[in-house]
Motif scaffolding. Structure first.
Motif, PDB file in Angstrom:
ATOM      1  N   VAL A   1       0.839  -1.188   0.000  1.00  0.00           N
ATOM      2  CA  VAL A   1       0.000   0.000   0.000  1.00  0.00           C
ATOM      3  C   VAL A   1       0.886   1.254   0.000  1.00  0.00           C
ATOM      4  CG1 VAL A   1      -1.771   1.291   1.266  1.00  0.00           C
ATOM      5  CG2 VAL A   1      -1.785  -1.224   1.299  1.00  0.00           C
ATOM      6  N   LEU A   2       0.542   2.193  -0.867  1.00  0.00           N
ATOM      7  CA  LEU A   2       1.253   3.469  -0.940  1.00  0.00           C
ATOM      8  C   LEU A   2       0.290   4.600  -0.599  1.00  0.00           C
ATOM      9  CD1 LEU A   2       3.923   4.930  -1.703  1.00  0.00           C
ATOM     10  CD2 LEU A   2       2.985   5.146  -4.026  1.00  0.00           C
ATOM     11  N   MET A   3       0.700   5.469   0.333  1.00  0.00           N
ATOM     12  CA  MET A   3      -0.065   6.649   0.716  1.00  0.00           C
ATOM     13  C   MET A   3       0.549   7.856   0.018  1.00  0.00           C
ATOM     14  SD  MET A   3      -2.220   5.365   2.817  1.00  0.00           S
ATOM     15  CE  MET A   3      -2.516   4.150   4.083  1.00  0.00           C
ATOM     16  N   VAL A   4      -0.298   8.702  -0.602  1.00  0.00           N
ATOM     17  CA  VAL A   4       0.230   9.823  -1.379  1.00  0.00           C
ATOM     18  C   VAL A   4      -0.498  11.124  -1.053  1.00  0.00           C
ATOM     19  CG1 VAL A   4       0.738  10.676  -3.703  1.00  0.00           C
ATOM     20  CG2 VAL A   4       0.760   8.210  -3.270  1.00  0.00           C
ATOM     21  N   CYS A   5       0.311  12.174  -0.795  1.00  0.00           N
ATOM     22  CA  CYS A   5      -0.218  13.533  -0.677  1.00  0.00           C
ATOM     23  C   CYS A   5       0.653  14.438  -1.544  1.00  0.00           C
ATOM     24  CB  CYS A   5      -0.290  13.994   0.790  1.00  0.00           C
ATOM     25  SG  CYS A   5       1.288  14.236   1.618  1.00  0.00           S
ATOM     26  N   LEU A   6       0.642  15.716  -1.309  1.00  0.00           N
ATOM     27  CA  LEU A   6       1.379  16.637  -2.173  1.00  0.00           C
ATOM     28  C   LEU A   6       2.884  16.604  -1.905  1.00  0.00           C
ATOM     29  CD1 LEU A   6       1.300  18.814  -4.380  1.00  0.00           C
ATOM     30  CD2 LEU A   6       0.983  20.504  -2.554  1.00  0.00           C
ATOM     31  N   GLY A   7       3.297  16.937  -0.689  1.00  0.00           N
ATOM     32  CA  GLY A   7       4.717  17.049  -0.401  1.00  0.00           C
ATOM     33  C   GLY A   7       5.321  15.874   0.338  1.00  0.00           C
ATOM     34  N   ASN A   8       4.476  14.956   0.812  1.00  0.00           N
ATOM     35  CA  ASN A   8       4.916  13.764   1.546  1.00  0.00           C
ATOM     36  C   ASN A   8       5.584  14.135   2.870  1.00  0.00           C
ATOM     37  OD1 ASN A   8       7.186  10.979   1.044  1.00  0.00           O
ATOM     38  ND2 ASN A   8       5.164  10.935   1.951  1.00  0.00           N
TER      39      ASN A   8
END
Length: 155
Positions: free
Chosen positions: A3-10
């Motif tokens: 599973v990979l979690m992604v937002c803008l800047g991490n």
């Protein structure tokens, strides 16, 4: 499961979501590989935001070892599920998708907690400490919902 979690800047939302899922998977002895990334490269190599790191420890989750990185096309090959924290980042991820198989991996994380509502995890970066706490608690609930929805824990 990967599973990979992604937002803008991490540095805020996705590392915290990563931290919750890692901790819960470890405590439940589940075979889940978790990572996080950002769609932008603003903070590549940096630790998560100091406010998120400090508050996460108050909730019993350490994210100090995480480092920001940018989402890449290879992530479609390396992960079974790619959770975007908001619609803008989902759009950016989908823009890089090579085919329908890649696209089917991309989901909004809060749909685990609020199915089909397409709600977004608010970005606390410019907010107050209370905003960070609200995001941490929201991500914890969404993580629990994900584990229940995928029958990894009992409902």
């Amino acid at each position: 499961m990967r599973v990979l979690m992604v937002c803008l800047g991490n540095i805020c939302r996705s590392p915290m979501a990563d931290g919750w899922l890692r901790q819960k998977a470890k405590s439940l002895d589940l075979s889940i590989v978790v990572d996080s990334a950002g769609t932008a490269n603003y903070h590549t190599g940096e630790k998560p935001d100091h406010r998120m790191r400090k508050l996460s420890l108050e909730y019993g989750v350490s994210i100090d070892e995480l480092r920001a990185r940018q989402f890449t096309i290879a992530d479609f090959d390396n992960y079974d599920i790619i959770f975007a924290m908001d619609k803008s980042n989902a759009k950016n991820i989908l823009h890089l998708a090579r085919n329908d198989q890649d696209k089917q991996k991309v989901r909004l994380f809060l749909n685990e907690l609020y199915p089909n509502q397409d709600l977004e995890v608010p970005d606390p970066y410019y907010g107050t400490e209370q905003n960070f706490k609200e995001v941490i608690e929201l991500l914890e609930r969404a993580t629990d919902a994900f584990l229940k929805n995928n029958q990894l824990i009992e409902k």
